[in-house]
Design a protein around this motif. Structure first.
Motif, short mmCIF file in Angstrom:
data_model
loop_
_atom_site.label_atom_id
_atom_site.label_comp_id
_atom_site.label_asym_id
_atom_site.label_seq_id
_atom_site.Cartn_x
_atom_site.Cartn_y
_atom_site.Cartn_z
N ILE A 88 35.20 33.84 34.42
CA ILE A 88 35.42 32.76 35.41
C ILE A 88 36.25 31.52 35.78
N GLY A 89 37.34 31.62 37.16
CA GLY A 89 38.12 31.16 37.38
C GLY A 89 39.35 31.74 36.32
N VAL A 90 40.12 32.77 36.56
CA VAL A 90 40.76 33.35 35.23
C VAL A 90 41.63 33.87 36.76
N GLN A 91 43.03 33.83 36.19
CA GLN A 91 43.98 34.38 37.45
C GLN A 91 44.45 35.78 36.66
N SER A 124 27.83 46.58 32.89
CA SER A 124 27.53 46.15 33.92
C SER A 124 26.89 44.39 33.59
N ARG A 125 25.92 44.50 34.77
CA ARG A 125 25.27 42.87 34.88
C ARG A 125 26.99 41.76 34.09
N ASN A 126 27.89 42.07 35.17
CA ASN A 126 28.51 41.11 34.70
C ASN A 126 29.03 40.66 35.63
N THR A 127 29.90 39.11 35.53
CA THR A 127 30.34 38.45 36.82
C THR A 127 31.70 37.86 36.66
N ILE A 128 32.15 38.26 38.20
CA ILE A 128 33.78 37.93 38.29
C ILE A 128 33.90 36.84 39.14
N ARG A 129 33.86 35.71 39.26
CA ARG A 129 33.56 34.30 40.06
C ARG A 129 34.91 33.76 39.88
N ASP A 130 35.48 32.86 40.79
CA ASP A 130 35.97 31.87 41.50
C ASP A 130 37.17 32.36 40.45
N SER A 131 38.01 33.00 40.75
CA SER A 131 38.88 33.58 40.31
C SER A 131 39.72 33.85 41.11
N VAL A 132 41.54 33.30 40.59
CA VAL A 132 42.36 34.49 41.82
C VAL A 132 42.97 35.40 41.16
N LEU A 133 43.16 36.35 41.91
CA LEU A 133 43.42 37.58 42.07
C LEU A 133 44.58 37.71 42.64
N THR A 134 45.77 37.87 42.45
CA THR A 134 46.51 38.48 43.24
C THR A 134 47.85 39.19 43.35
N ASP A 135 48.31 40.14 44.18
CA ASP A 135 50.10 40.50 43.99
C ASP A 135 49.59 41.74 42.95
N THR A 155 31.83 37.38 43.49
CA THR A 155 32.12 36.33 44.63
C THR A 155 32.67 34.94 44.32
N GLY A 156 32.93 34.51 45.00
CA GLY A 156 33.70 33.17 44.49
C GLY A 156 35.89 33.29 45.14
N ASN A 157 35.50 34.67 44.92
CA ASN A 157 37.07 34.47 44.32
C ASN A 157 38.27 34.49 46.01
N THR A 158 39.59 34.29 45.61
CA THR A 158 39.97 34.25 46.68
C THR A 158 41.37 36.36 45.80
N ILE A 159 41.29 37.05 46.54
CA ILE A 159 42.16 37.65 46.24
C ILE A 159 43.16 38.67 47.06
N THR A 160 44.15 38.50 47.44
CA THR A 160 45.26 38.64 48.08
C THR A 160 46.36 39.43 47.25
N GLY A 161 47.46 40.48 48.39
CA GLY A 161 47.97 41.25 48.19
C GLY A 161 47.63 42.45 47.17
N ASN A 221 33.82 36.12 49.00
CA ASN A 221 34.97 36.53 48.85
C ASN A 221 36.61 36.04 49.75
N VAL A 222 37.29 35.74 49.52
CA VAL A 222 38.35 35.34 50.36
C VAL A 222 39.65 36.18 50.26
N ALA A 223 39.45 37.17 50.77
CA ALA A 223 40.57 37.73 51.33
C ALA A 223 41.98 38.29 52.08
N ARG A 224 43.28 38.33 51.50
CA ARG A 224 43.88 37.70 52.57
C ARG A 224 45.27 38.66 51.96
N ASN A 225 45.81 39.28 53.35
CA ASN A 225 46.65 40.84 53.03
C ASN A 225 46.51 41.50 52.17
#
Length: 417
Positions: free
Chosen positions: A143-146, A161-172, A202-208, A236-240
């Protein structure tokens, strides 16, 4: 009847001894890479531990909490082997002010979760050997990791299994693990890589998620699924990124029933795609039962494709509903008997698929290249089909990317009026 005040009602409850409350809460440990001391008790900020090795060696129990001081820097790995319970997870959080505590290191995955029922937040994993976070257990939450500059920001192996990755920022996360000429086997540059089943992203920002590849020119994916079943990738919001999602399964394995809903995908790169899946004739096919609903996609470059369902496409391979996809290249591609598509709006230089009865080829009238809300007069307004919750992964996911409930006459795309 006279209503009792909160204070009066509280006085009627049986008293809970403070020792019992402490047992329920577990023990809190502090870790400070600058001022800590591994010889200290670790149970207060003034007596914090210093190293990850001390955390690895601790006999953590359900209900315990580990707090990492913000601004700290550690050389990994952090290996979390204990297990919590559904009622008493083991928690990792941050304390203090400043940037998230950073774990790095080229000898192992930076954070390796081998136990169950962990709730992990407040950490950044950067420039790790392969994965920033490797989640091999069950029922864990990130939750909220980078995570940045890894081969994969988050990796869920087959054991997870049955894990959740949410509200995190995964960049480059832009490195390759295999990058050699020939063999059609280059691999890497993943925001999230799922080999396990029944996970939620869910709810993550994933870029690069993008890297040079000797086999493919460039490669990478925001969310890659290989041999994973029934995963839900939503909101999720995914850019570039090179691709938003690519699915495959080795022979004898499956990647069945994965759902992609209410995601927003944009890119300014010269090539890219939203969804790539395969039929039974492909070396990593068939990938069965993929569902993509209410996604908004804008990829303006010429070397782009909305979705591709190839080497034996059929409705059992891919179903699409209520998507808005505008690309500079091919809006969609199918062979075989084709995908099951409806309720969508598409724009592209070409399209090789059969539109559903309520779908249309038209300009969706996005607000801008990066804001994929719909302008007045958009053909996507009111075009969506009414869907039952199973289409988008369950009732918990039945809202648009901004949290709005779905109206009686839904719009196509990730945003509702």
């Amino acid at each position: 009847m006279r209503l009792l005040s909160v204070a009066v009602m509280a006085s009627l409850l049986p008293a809970v001894p403070s020792a019992a409350l402490a047992a329920q809460a577990g023990t809190t440990y502090y870790v400070d890479s600058r001022a800590g001391n591994d010889g200290a008790a670790g149970t207060s900020a003034a007596a914090a531990w210093k190293s990850l090795e001390k955390v690895d060696a601790a006999e953590l129990k359900p209900g315990d909490t580990v707090l990492f001081k913000r601004g700290g820097k550690f050389t990994g790995p952090l290996t979390l082997e204990a297990s919590g319970t559904a009622a008493k997870p083991i928690t990792v959080k941050s304390y203090g002010k400043g940037a998230l505590a950073t774990i790095t290191g080229d000898e192992a995955d930076c954070v390796s979760v081998k136990g169950d029922y962990w709730r992990i937040s407040g950490l950044r994993a950067s420039r790790c050997r392969w994965a920033g976070f490797a989640i091999g257990g069950d029922s864990n939450e990130l939750i909220g990791v980078q995570a940045d500059h890894n081969v994969t920001g988050v990796y869920v192996p087959a054991s997870g299994s049955r894990n959740t990755i949410r509200d995190s920022v995964l960049t480059d996360n832009n490195r390759m693990s295999v990058n050699d000429e020939g063999g059609d086997n280059d691999s890497g540059a993943f925001g999230v890589l799922l080999n396990g089943d029944d996970n939620v992203v869910t709810g993550n920002t994933i870029t690069g998620s993008f890297a040079k590849s000797k086999d493919y020119g460039t490669d990478g994916a925001a969310v890659e699924i290989y041999n994973g079943d029934r995963n839900r990738v939503t909101h999720n919001v995914a850019r570039n990124n090179e691709t938003f999602t690519e699915l495959g399964a080795q022979k004898g394995k499956t990647a069945t029933g994965n759902v992609f809903a209410f995601n927003v995908v944009t890119s300014s790169r010269s090539r890219g795609s939203f969804l790539i899946t395969r039929g039974p004739r492909h070396v990593v096919g068939p990938v069965k039962g993929t569902v993509a609903v209410h996604n908004s996609v804008y990829l303006p470059a010429r070397d782009t494709i909305g979705w591709s369902c190839h080497d034996g496409c059929s409705p059992s391979i891919l179903k699409l509903r209520n998507n808005v996809i505008a690309v500079g290249g091919e809006a969609g591609w199918e062979d075989g008997s084709g995908a099951d598509e409806d309720g969508g709006v598409y724009k592209g230089r070409s399209a090789r698929f059969k539109l559903g009865p309520k779908s249309v080829m038209a300009d969706p009238k996005f607000v801008s290249r990066t804001d994929l809300r719909l302008r007045p007069g958009s053909p996507a307004l009111g075009r969506g089909l009414v869907l039952t919750p199973r289409w988008y992964g369950g009732k918990a996911f039945g809202e648009d990317v901004k949290g709005k409930a779905l109206p009686a006459a839904p719009d196509a795309g990730a945003y509702q009026r």
